[in-house]
Write a protein that holds these residues in place. Structure first.
Motif, PDB file in Angstrom:
ATOM      1  N   LEU A 181     -16.843 -16.225  -0.182  1.00  0.00           N
ATOM      2  CA  LEU A 181     -17.581 -15.937  -1.413  1.00  0.00           C
ATOM      3  C   LEU A 181     -16.829 -14.901  -2.246  1.00  0.00           C
ATOM      4  O   LEU A 181     -16.062 -14.105  -1.726  1.00  0.00           O
ATOM      5  CB  LEU A 181     -18.970 -15.388  -1.068  1.00  0.00           C
ATOM      6  CG  LEU A 181     -19.943 -16.321  -0.349  1.00  0.00           C
ATOM      7  CD1 LEU A 181     -21.190 -15.544   0.043  1.00  0.00           C
ATOM      8  CD2 LEU A 181     -20.317 -17.510  -1.210  1.00  0.00           C
ATOM      9  N   SER A 182     -17.096 -14.905  -3.561  1.00  0.00           N
ATOM     10  CA  SER A 182     -16.498 -13.881  -4.422  1.00  0.00           C
ATOM     11  C   SER A 182     -17.215 -12.554  -4.188  1.00  0.00           C
ATOM     12  O   SER A 182     -18.282 -12.508  -3.576  1.00  0.00           O
ATOM     13  CB  SER A 182     -16.642 -14.294  -5.872  1.00  0.00           C
ATOM     14  OG  SER A 182     -18.008 -14.230  -6.243  1.00  0.00           O
ATOM     15  N   GLY A 183     -16.637 -11.473  -4.706  1.00  0.00           N
ATOM     16  CA  GLY A 183     -17.198 -10.140  -4.491  1.00  0.00           C
ATOM     17  C   GLY A 183     -18.663 -10.034  -4.881  1.00  0.00           C
ATOM     18  O   GLY A 183     -19.488  -9.497  -4.139  1.00  0.00           O
ATOM     19  N   GLY A 184     -18.984 -10.566  -6.062  1.00  0.00           N
ATOM     20  CA  GLY A 184     -20.362 -10.490  -6.557  1.00  0.00           C
ATOM     21  C   GLY A 184     -21.334 -11.240  -5.660  1.00  0.00           C
ATOM     22  O   GLY A 184     -22.437 -10.751  -5.359  1.00  0.00           O
ATOM     23  N   TRP A 185     -20.923 -12.422  -5.219  1.00  0.00           N
ATOM     24  CA  TRP A 185     -21.799 -13.216  -4.350  1.00  0.00           C
ATOM     25  C   TRP A 185     -21.944 -12.589  -2.973  1.00  0.00           C
ATOM     26  O   TRP A 185     -23.003 -12.628  -2.363  1.00  0.00           O
ATOM     27  CB  TRP A 185     -21.282 -14.649  -4.221  1.00  0.00           C
ATOM     28  CG  TRP A 185     -21.592 -15.483  -5.426  1.00  0.00           C
ATOM     29  CD1 TRP A 185     -20.707 -15.962  -6.340  1.00  0.00           C
ATOM     30  CD2 TRP A 185     -22.896 -15.900  -5.867  1.00  0.00           C
ATOM     31  NE1 TRP A 185     -21.375 -16.650  -7.318  1.00  0.00           N
ATOM     32  CE2 TRP A 185     -22.710 -16.635  -7.055  1.00  0.00           C
ATOM     33  CE3 TRP A 185     -24.182 -15.728  -5.371  1.00  0.00           C
ATOM     34  CZ2 TRP A 185     -23.776 -17.202  -7.761  1.00  0.00           C
ATOM     35  CZ3 TRP A 185     -25.241 -16.286  -6.064  1.00  0.00           C
ATOM     36  CH2 TRP A 185     -25.036 -17.011  -7.253  1.00  0.00           C
ATOM     37  N   LYS A 186     -20.842 -12.003  -2.479  1.00  0.00           N
ATOM     38  CA  LYS A 186     -20.915 -11.310  -1.181  1.00  0.00           C
ATOM     39  C   LYS A 186     -21.970 -10.210  -1.243  1.00  0.00           C
ATOM     40  O   LYS A 186     -22.760 -10.036  -0.322  1.00  0.00           O
ATOM     41  CB  LYS A 186     -19.559 -10.672  -0.854  1.00  0.00           C
ATOM     42  CG  LYS A 186     -18.631 -11.557  -0.089  1.00  0.00           C
ATOM     43  CD  LYS A 186     -17.395 -10.784   0.326  1.00  0.00           C
ATOM     44  CE  LYS A 186     -16.377 -11.745   0.907  1.00  0.00           C
ATOM     45  NZ  LYS A 186     -15.012 -11.265   0.801  1.00  0.00           N
ATOM     46  N   GLN A 187     -21.933  -9.472  -2.368  1.00  0.00           N
ATOM     47  CA  GLN A 187     -22.848  -8.355  -2.519  1.00  0.00           C
ATOM     48  C   GLN A 187     -24.294  -8.860  -2.591  1.00  0.00           C
ATOM     49  O   GLN A 187     -25.196  -8.292  -1.986  1.00  0.00           O
ATOM     50  CB  GLN A 187     -22.435  -7.579  -3.770  1.00  0.00           C
ATOM     51  CG  GLN A 187     -23.344  -6.471  -4.159  1.00  0.00           C
ATOM     52  CD  GLN A 187     -23.811  -6.686  -5.581  1.00  0.00           C
ATOM     53  OE1 GLN A 187     -24.055  -7.821  -5.996  1.00  0.00           O
ATOM     54  NE2 GLN A 187     -23.922  -5.608  -6.318  1.00  0.00           N
ATOM     55  N   ARG A 188     -24.514  -9.972  -3.307  1.00  0.00           N
ATOM     56  CA  ARG A 188     -25.851 -10.557  -3.386  1.00  0.00           C
ATOM     57  C   ARG A 188     -26.333 -10.981  -2.006  1.00  0.00           C
ATOM     58  O   ARG A 188     -27.475 -10.753  -1.619  1.00  0.00           O
ATOM     59  CB  ARG A 188     -25.836 -11.791  -4.297  1.00  0.00           C
ATOM     60  CG  ARG A 188     -25.906 -11.494  -5.760  1.00  0.00           C
ATOM     61  CD  ARG A 188     -26.113 -12.775  -6.544  1.00  0.00           C
ATOM     62  NE  ARG A 188     -27.518 -13.217  -6.553  1.00  0.00           N
ATOM     63  CZ  ARG A 188     -28.446 -12.667  -7.306  1.00  0.00           C
ATOM     64  NH1 ARG A 188     -28.144 -11.664  -8.094  1.00  0.00           N
ATOM     65  NH2 ARG A 188     -29.681 -13.112  -7.267  1.00  0.00           N
ATOM     66  N   LEU A 189     -25.395 -11.607  -1.260  1.00  0.00           N
ATOM     67  CA  LEU A 189     -25.755 -12.073   0.086  1.00  0.00           C
ATOM     68  C   LEU A 189     -26.099 -10.885   0.986  1.00  0.00           C
ATOM     69  O   LEU A 189     -27.088 -10.930   1.735  1.00  0.00           O
ATOM     70  CB  LEU A 189     -24.589 -12.871   0.685  1.00  0.00           C
ATOM     71  CG  LEU A 189     -24.750 -13.290   2.145  1.00  0.00           C
ATOM     72  CD1 LEU A 189     -25.974 -14.187   2.322  1.00  0.00           C
ATOM     73  CD2 LEU A 189     -23.502 -13.998   2.665  1.00  0.00           C
ATOM     74  N   ALA A 190     -25.283  -9.824   0.879  1.00  0.00           N
ATOM     75  CA  ALA A 190     -25.534  -8.648   1.721  1.00  0.00           C
ATOM     76  C   ALA A 190     -26.905  -8.051   1.412  1.00  0.00           C
ATOM     77  O   ALA A 190     -27.654  -7.685   2.320  1.00  0.00           O
ATOM     78  CB  ALA A 190     -24.436  -7.612   1.501  1.00  0.00           C
ATOM     79  N   LEU A 191     -27.230  -7.987   0.110  1.00  0.00           N
ATOM     80  CA  LEU A 191     -28.549  -7.463  -0.254  1.00  0.00           C
ATOM     81  C   LEU A 191     -29.642  -8.403   0.268  1.00  0.00           C
ATOM     82  O   LEU A 191     -30.656  -7.951   0.808  1.00  0.00           O
ATOM     83  CB  LEU A 191     -28.649  -7.321  -1.778  1.00  0.00           C
ATOM     84  CG  LEU A 191     -29.998  -6.812  -2.283  1.00  0.00           C
ATOM     85  CD1 LEU A 191     -30.228  -5.373  -1.843  1.00  0.00           C
ATOM     86  CD2 LEU A 191     -30.106  -6.921  -3.806  1.00  0.00           C
TER      87      LEU A 191
END
Lengths: 318, 394
Positions: free
Chosen positions: A146-156
């Motif tokens: 995943l891209s950085g933004g999506w990784k962050q969304r997934l982590a949240l």
């Protein structure tokens, strides 16, 4: 279940985080010094400070990942020294570095979290998280791709999946584009509105202004806390905004002056501040009257305050 | 009274629920590991190919009773006795006579250079001296730098001397025929009557291959989480160290079982090694042995700071397993202290178990001491791992 509630300080504590005198050293070097803080339920609490100031260490002590060297306190009413198992069950901690499994798919990661938290239907829980995150098309993609933004969304998404009462977010928007950052903050505000308490560390000033309350930490010490306005007012920083020609030379001259504590360029203007208005006025009297620059009284920004706070602490250490 | 019973029941209920919740968390870690394992193609491939290639390589390659050893002869006596002797050596299959040396120096050189393992010198006038009853000597020079390799051949040569000339020593020279021994020495080579090395080696290989692969799989499991940064997340979740351990070990128990099955199948089909005893008992005890090694690997994983360290610790443990367990060298040939060290190692006990069941048809009762040793070893390793597991990032 009843046993668990009985051990808490109150049924629904209004103060979610209440710690006193937290101290932590690594290899004899103090990283967090005598830190006390209180965070109220349903607030977004910003945790600000430069790199290496002890933000991550504090968050880790709050969720039981680190044992404080000294100090005591409660998190969600549970003792941070003895009840870290209970704290882990009710706190969502989002690490600074992406720490989900890169070689598992989005769905597999979420199902793993759901099972570890003993949710009744891990599959359904993962499904609804995927819909909520808007990850329907990427559910079977590997998390590492995943891209950085999506990784962050997934982590949240993984953090809030078990429905925690408190979210600890460690620099969640580092390296994320502005659009994704804005979406992220919208999400945080929605969660807070629903009653979740959020403690978020950052070093972006614009993000600090999105928090209900902030705390500023530098060199392991908590230097200021309160709302943004309170923190600015509390600093008693007299400020002039200077515009005109040759600002760079002027800045060099000002820095050497007694009574001028901080000089910082802001675009085409220069912010000149002093902790003592009388001394600042006296020092800059001639310059203000002679020109050629235009001096106008201004309000200190949060950044002015933080930079000043930092330099004061540094002075104490020097 | 009734209130007391009620509390008891709710306590039991809570315990049952707690147990079920723990099982769910173990299952979570199990599924996670299994998925990661499936994604990791290279690891997956090694799981299948390490056991097979090692078995094929070593199963065929290791032979402690080698035949067809290169031999040079220096024949300085052209008599029928010399020819008979050389022919008998050929027939024994131990010697492959490749070269006829021309002089003693030539023979020495052939041995020194390693081109042959044996040099046989039949001196001049051997036939004449034999008939005269002067007991001439045949000089056999063996390169004993590998004593194991030479042992079988030398024994064969000694046996051969008593019968080799029986056809030549007839008529007037019949009195020179060796006297028959007053008794017959009858040697039984039990469980492996033909003395075939592979019957001993193949079950042993099963143990060493499982030790190596199982150790490495779990030795990397915790350090990998630390190095990839996923440990921080895992530790902030409500999963207990013992649950993480069991969840991480379980998939490899399945993998180890498959490997063992593969090796057993190959042992039977390719090497013709039978399973004389109970196959079921062998499977159960093999799983116990796999569990023991997984526990050691996992323990290393909780102690090591990096994957490299974990690998080094695994090899540090693996070497004595190979050298002191009785796999490579006869266990009873080792000094007492080495045997004592060997008794601690799981492979030592498993070798007794696997050779016992496969070759001798041993039963559980025969093996209970070794089973107990393996069980205790596993529990100790697991206990140490759980105690060592760092629950915080301190």
């Amino acid at each position: 279940m009843t046993g668990a509630i009985a051990t808490r300080a109150a049924e629904v504590p209004d103060i979610v985080i209440d710690v006193q005198g937290l101290t932590k050293s690594f290899g004899g070097r103090p990283v967090v010094k005598n830190l006390s803080m209180q965070v109220h339920r349903g607030l977004i609490y910003g945790f600000l400070g430069p790199n290496g100031s002890g933000k991550t260490t504090t968050l880790r002590m709050l969720c039981g990942l680190l044992t404080p060297g000294s100090g005591h306190g409660t998190c969600l009413g549970y003792d941070i020294l003895t009840q870290s198992a209970e704290i882990k069950r009710h706190v969502g901690y989002m690490t600074q570095r992406f720490s989900l499994y890169a070689d598992l798919s989005v769905r597999e990661n979420l199902e793993f979290v759901a099972r570890v938290y003993n949710l009744d239907d891990p599959h359904a829980a993962a499904d609804s998280a995927i819909r909520r995150l808007g990850l329907e098309n990427r559910a079977s993609q590997l998390a590492g791709e995943l891209s950085g933004g999506w990784k962050q969304r997934l982590a949240l998404g993984a953090c809030i999946l078990p429905g925690p009462e408190l979210l600890l977010l460690d620099e969640p928007t580092a390296g994320v584009d502005p659009k994704a950052r804005r979406d992220f903050w919208d999400e945080i505000h929605t969660l807070a509105h629903q009653g979740m308490t959020v403690l978020v560390s950052t070093h972006y000033m614009d993000e600090a202004e999105r928090c209900h309350e902030i705390a500023y930490i530098a060199y392991g010490e908590l230097l200021a806390q309160g709302t943004v306005d309170e923190v600015i007012a509390h600093a008693h920083l007299a400020t002039y905004i200077v515009t005109g020609p040759d600002l760079a030379e002027l800045a060099e001259r000002l820095k050497a002056m007694d009574g001028v504590d901080m000089v910082a360029p802001f675009g085409t203007a220069l912010h000149v501040s002093g902790r003592d208005r009388a001394r600042l006025d006296a020092a800059t009297k001639d310059l203000r009257e002679q020109g050629p620059q235009v001096w106008s009284p201004g309000e200190a920004t949060l950044e002015d305050v933080f930079i000043d706070l930092m330099s004061r602490t540094k002075d104490n250490f020097a | 009274m009734s209130a007391g019973a009620g509390t008891d029941r709710s306590a039991v209920d809570r315990r049952t629920r707690g147990f079920r919740a723990a099982l769910t968390r173990i299952y979570a870690a199990f599924i996670k590991e299994l998925l990661q394992l499936r994604r990791d193609r290279i690891t997956f491939a090694t799981m299948i190919f390490i056991p097979l290639t090692q078995l094929l390589l070593f199963g065929y390659a290791i032979n402690t009773d080698p035949k067809h050893l290169p031999t040079a002869v220096l024949i300085q006596d052209e008599s029928s006795f010399s020819r008979s002797f050389v022919a008998a050596m050929q027939v024994s299959e131990y010697f492959d006579i490749r070269t006829r040396a021309t002089s003693e120096e030539d023979l020495d050189h052939l041995i020194l250079s390693g081109r042959v393992q044996f040099g046989v010198q039949i001196p001049a006038h051997f036939g004449r001296d034999l008939i005269r009853g002067e007991r001439p000597a045949i000089l056999v020079v063996a390169d004993a730098s590998d004593p194991v390799a030479a042992g079988g051949a030398v024994a064969a040569l000694q046996g051969l001397t008593t019968i080799v000339f029986s056809r030549d020593l007839i008529g007037p020279v019949a009195s020179r025929a060796p006297q028959e021994l007053p008794f017959e020495l009858r040697i039984h080579r039990r469980y492996n009557p033909a003395g075939e090395t592979r019957l001993n080696i193949v079950p042993g290989l099963m143990g060493t291959i499982l030790t190596l692969t199982m150790l490495i799989f779990t030795a990397l499991s915790v350090t990998r989480e630390v190095e990839r940064g996923t440990m921080e997340s895992l530790l902030s979740m409500p999963i207990r160290p013992v649950e993480i351990m069991l969840g991480k070990i379980a998939p490899y128990l399945v993998v180890g079982g498959l490997q063992a099955g593969l090796i057993l199948g190959a042992a039977k089909l390719l090497f013709g090694v039978p399973v004389v005893g109970s196959l079921g008992l062998l499977v159960v005890l093999t799983l116990l042995f796999i569990l023991a090694n997984l526990s050691v690997g996992y323990t290393f994983s909780t102690i090591a700071k990096s994957q490299l360290q974990a690998m080094q610790m695994s090899f540090f443990f693996f070497l004595p397993n190979i050298l002191l367990s009785g796999f490579m060298f006869p266990f009873r040939g080792m000094p007492d202290w080495a045997q004592a060290v060997g008794e601690i190692l799981p492979l030592t006990h498993y070798l007794r178990i696997v050779r016992g069941i496969m070759l001798k048809g041993a039963t559980f009762v025969d093996l209970q001491v070794d089973v107990l040793a393996l069980g205790l070893f596993t529990l100790a390793a697991m206990g140490l791992a759980v105690a060592r597991f760092r629950q915080t990032l301190d």
